[in-house]
Design a protein around this motif. Structure first.
Motif, PDB file in Angstrom:
ATOM      1  N   MET A   1       0.840  -1.203   0.000  1.00 54.66           N
ATOM      2  CA  MET A   1       0.000   0.000   0.000  1.00 54.66           C
ATOM      3  C   MET A   1       0.871   1.247   0.000  1.00 54.66           C
ATOM      4  SD  MET A   1      -2.779   1.259   2.859  1.00 54.66           S
ATOM      5  CE  MET A   1      -3.829  -0.162   2.651  1.00 54.66           C
ATOM      6  N   ASN A   2       0.523   2.209  -0.841  1.00 54.55           N
ATOM      7  CA  ASN A   2       1.219   3.498  -0.881  1.00 54.55           C
ATOM      8  C   ASN A   2       0.159   4.561  -1.168  1.00 54.55           C
ATOM      9  OD1 ASN A   2       3.099   5.496  -0.883  1.00 54.55           O
ATOM     10  ND2 ASN A   2       4.096   4.878  -2.773  1.00 54.55           N
ATOM     11  N   PHE A   3      -0.500   5.005  -0.101  1.00 52.93           N
ATOM     12  CA  PHE A   3      -1.698   5.840  -0.195  1.00 52.93           C
ATOM     13  C   PHE A   3      -1.408   7.192   0.448  1.00 52.93           C
ATOM     14  CE2 PHE A   3      -6.030   7.168   0.490  1.00 52.93           C
ATOM     15  CZ  PHE A   3      -6.753   6.517  -0.502  1.00 52.93           C
ATOM     16  N   LYS A   4      -1.699   8.279  -0.261  1.00 50.72           N
ATOM     17  CA  LYS A   4      -1.345   9.613   0.230  1.00 50.72           C
ATOM     18  C   LYS A   4      -2.584  10.423   0.606  1.00 50.72           C
ATOM     19  CE  LYS A   4       2.836  10.032  -2.622  1.00 50.72           C
ATOM     20  NZ  LYS A   4       3.504  10.849  -3.667  1.00 50.72           N
ATOM     21  N   ILE A   5      -2.520  11.040   1.786  1.00 51.38           N
ATOM     22  CA  ILE A   5      -3.557  11.965   2.234  1.00 51.38           C
ATOM     23  C   ILE A   5      -2.902  13.319   2.481  1.00 51.38           C
ATOM     24  CG2 ILE A   5      -5.269  12.499   4.012  1.00 51.38           C
ATOM     25  CD1 ILE A   5      -5.501   9.503   4.537  1.00 51.38           C
ATOM     26  N   LEU A   6      -3.393  14.346   1.808  1.00 46.55           N
ATOM     27  CA  LEU A   6      -2.910  15.715   2.020  1.00 46.55           C
ATOM     28  C   LEU A   6      -3.950  16.434   2.868  1.00 46.55           C
ATOM     29  CD1 LEU A   6      -0.589  17.650   1.261  1.00 46.55           C
ATOM     30  CD2 LEU A   6      -1.987  18.417  -0.664  1.00 46.55           C
ATOM     31  N   ALA A   7      -3.549  16.930   4.040  1.00 48.43           N
ATOM     32  CA  ALA A   7      -4.531  17.393   5.022  1.00 48.43           C
ATOM     33  C   ALA A   7      -4.237  18.796   5.528  1.00 48.43           C
ATOM     34  CB  ALA A   7      -4.564  16.426   6.206  1.00 48.43           C
ATOM     35  N   THR A   8      -5.328  19.492   5.855  1.00 52.19           N
ATOM     36  CA  THR A   8      -5.242  20.745   6.602  1.00 52.19           C
ATOM     37  C   THR A   8      -6.558  20.938   7.334  1.00 52.19           C
ATOM     38  OG1 THR A   8      -4.650  23.083   6.516  1.00 52.19           O
ATOM     39  CG2 THR A   8      -6.125  22.273   4.800  1.00 52.19           C
TER      40      THR A   8
END
Length: 388
Positions: A1-8
Motif C-alpha cells: 500500500m502506498n496511499f497519500k492523504i494531504l490534510a489541513t
C-alpha cells in the motif's frame, strides 16, 4: 500500500488575512497538491469562524468559495477524493455545507463508484479502492454526547478497525500541552476523547485538528493549519499542508511549509521588582532594534509579550510601557497567575520537587497522567519521549 492523504484544517476564514489567503496561499495549496498528487485531500474542520453568519458576497464568503471550488476542481481533474469534515458547530455552522450545495452539480462526479466530493457532518466510515489500493477511512466530526459511553457505543458501531481516522475535536493527550483540565464531558464544550479508545480501532494513524497546535503522540497527529492569523506568535508548530503516506506497516508524516504564513517576531519582557522603568525601556528599545534588523521588519510588526505578576506596583509599569509603545503590538500575558491556578486545580503541584530524580521521574509522570489526567502512559513510552 502506498496511499497519500494531504490534510489541513482550522483555517478559520474570518480571522485570517483574506487577501493574502486568496492571492498567495491558495496558489500554494494548488502547487503543493500537484506536487504531492494525493489520493485524498482532507479539509479537517473549522474552515470558518462565524458559524452561519458568513455572508456569501463578503470577502470571507469569497475566500471560502474560492477554497472549495479550487479543491473540487483539483480533485475532479486529478481523480482525487475531497473529504470535508464539519468542525465545531459554533465555527463552521452550515457555511461550508451551504456553499457545497451551490456547486452540487459538480459534486456528483464519481471515481470507482465513489463520490469525489463528500461533506461529512456525522460519524462515518468508507472503504476506498484506487488503482487496486484498498484503504478504510473513518470520519469523526466533533462529538457531542450526553455520556461518554454513548459516544463509545456509536464509535464502535460505525468506526471499526479502520486504517485511518480523520477526527476534529479534543483528545486527552492534548490536555497537558494546552494546560487544560481533562473532562470526558463538559456542558461548556464537546467531550474529551481518550486516545486509547481511538487507537484500539485504528491501524495506522489518527489525523486530528481543533487545538491549533502541532502535537504528535503515538499514532495521533494534530495538524497545525497552513495559514496564520494576523499578528500570530510563532509558537504553535509549523504552518503548512501535512502529507500522510500510508505504507504496508507504517506511515510517513511530511510538512509542506507554507512560505506565506509569516508570523511575527516576539520580544519577551519580564516585569518584576528588580527591573525599574528605565531598565525596562532600555531593554525594549534595544530588543526592538535588534529584532527589526534580524527579521528585516517594521517595529510595528514585532509583538511585545509582557510577563507580569499580579502586583499593583508592577501593573503600573505595565501601564507605562503600554502607553509608551502603543504604536506597537503589545500583548499582555499574565500567565503566572493563570498557569498556577490551572496547576493547582488539577492537583499537580503536590510533589516534593527535591524528591524528583532521573530514576523516579518516569514513575511520577506515569502516576500524574493516570491519576490526574486519566491517561495511562507506559513508563517505557515516557522514557522514550524524554530521550527524544
Amino acid at each position: 500500500m502506498n496511499f497519500k492523504i494531504l490534510a489541513t484544517g482550522d483555517i478559520h476564514i474570518g480571522v485570517i488575512d483574506v487577501e493574502k489567503f486568496i492571492n498567495k496561499e491558495l496558489p500554494y495549496l494548488k502547487e503543493t497538491f500537484l506536487k504531492v498528487k494525493p489520493n485524498i485531500l482532507l479539509l479537517n474542520g473549522d474552515l470558518t469562524e462565524w458559524a452561519d453568519n458568513l455572508i456569501t458576497s463578503s470577502k470571507e464568503g469569497e475566500a471560502l468559495s474560492k477554497l472549495l471550488t479550487l479543491c473540487r476542481d483539483l480533485c475532479i481533474e486529478n481523480k482525487c477524493l475531497l473529504r470535508i469534515i464539519e468542525g465545531t458547530k459554533s465555527h463552521d455552522g452550515k457555511n461550508t455545507y451551504n456553499l457545497m450545495h451551490l456547486i452540487r452539480d459538480d459534486t456528483k462526479t464519481l471515481y470507482n463508484n465513489i463520490p469525489i466530493v463528500r461533506y461529512i457532518d456525522i460519524m462515518d466510515r468508507e472503504v476506498i479502492n484506487i488503482n487496486n489500493e484498498i484503504i478504510s477511512i473513518g470520519y469523526l466530526p466533533e462529538p457531542f454526547y450526553s455520556t461518554y459511553d454513548d459516544f463509545l457505543s456509536d464509535f464502535k458501531a460505525y468506526i471499526n478497525n479502520v486504517d485511518v481516522l480523520c477526527f476534529h475535536g479534543m483528545l486527552d493527550v492534548a490536555i497537558p500541552q494546552l494546560k487544560q483540565i481533562n473532562s470526558q464531558y463538559n456542558l461548556a464544550r464537546s467531550m474529551v476523547i481518550q486516545n486509547k479508545d481511538l487507537l484500539s480501532h485504528v491501524k495506522y494513524v489518527n489525523i486530528c485538528s481543533h487545538v491549533h497546535m502541532e502535537i504528535n503522540y503515538d499514532r495521533s497527529y494534530y495538524i497545525n493549519t497552513f495559514t496564520a492569523k494576523p499578528e500570530t506568535i510563532s509558537d504553535t508548530g509549523i504552518y503548512g499542508l501535512k502529507e500522510f503516506v500510508i505504507k504496508d506497516k507504517s506511515f510517513d508524516y511530511i510538512t509542506h511549509v507554507n512560505p506565506y504564513a509569516i508570523t511575527n517576531p516576539v520580544l519577551e519582557v519580564r516585569i518584576n521588582k528588580e527591573r525599574d522603568l528605565g531598565n525596562l525601556h532600555k531593554f525594549i528599545k534595544n530588543g526592538l532594534i535588534n529584532l527589526s534588523q534580524k527579521h528585516n521588519c517594521k517595529l510595528s510588526d514585532i509583538i511585545i509579550v509582557l510577563y507580569s505578576p499580579f502586583d499593583i506596583q508592577e501593573q503600573l509599569k505595565v501601564s507605562s510601557i503600554s502607553e509608551a509603545y502603543q504604536k506597537t503590538n503589545i500583548v499582555k500575558l499574565r500567565i503566572q497567575k493563570e498557569v498556577t491556578t490551572r496547576i493547582e486545580d488539577s492537583g499537580l503541584i503536590n510533589i516534593d520537587i527535591e524528591k524528583i530524580t532521573e530514576e523516579n521521574l518516569p514513575k511520577l509522570i506515569h502516576k500524574i497522567c493516570k491519576e490526574k489526567l486519566n491517561i495511562d502512559l507506559s513508563e517505557s513510552k515516557i522514557i522514550e519521549r524524554l530521550n527524544e
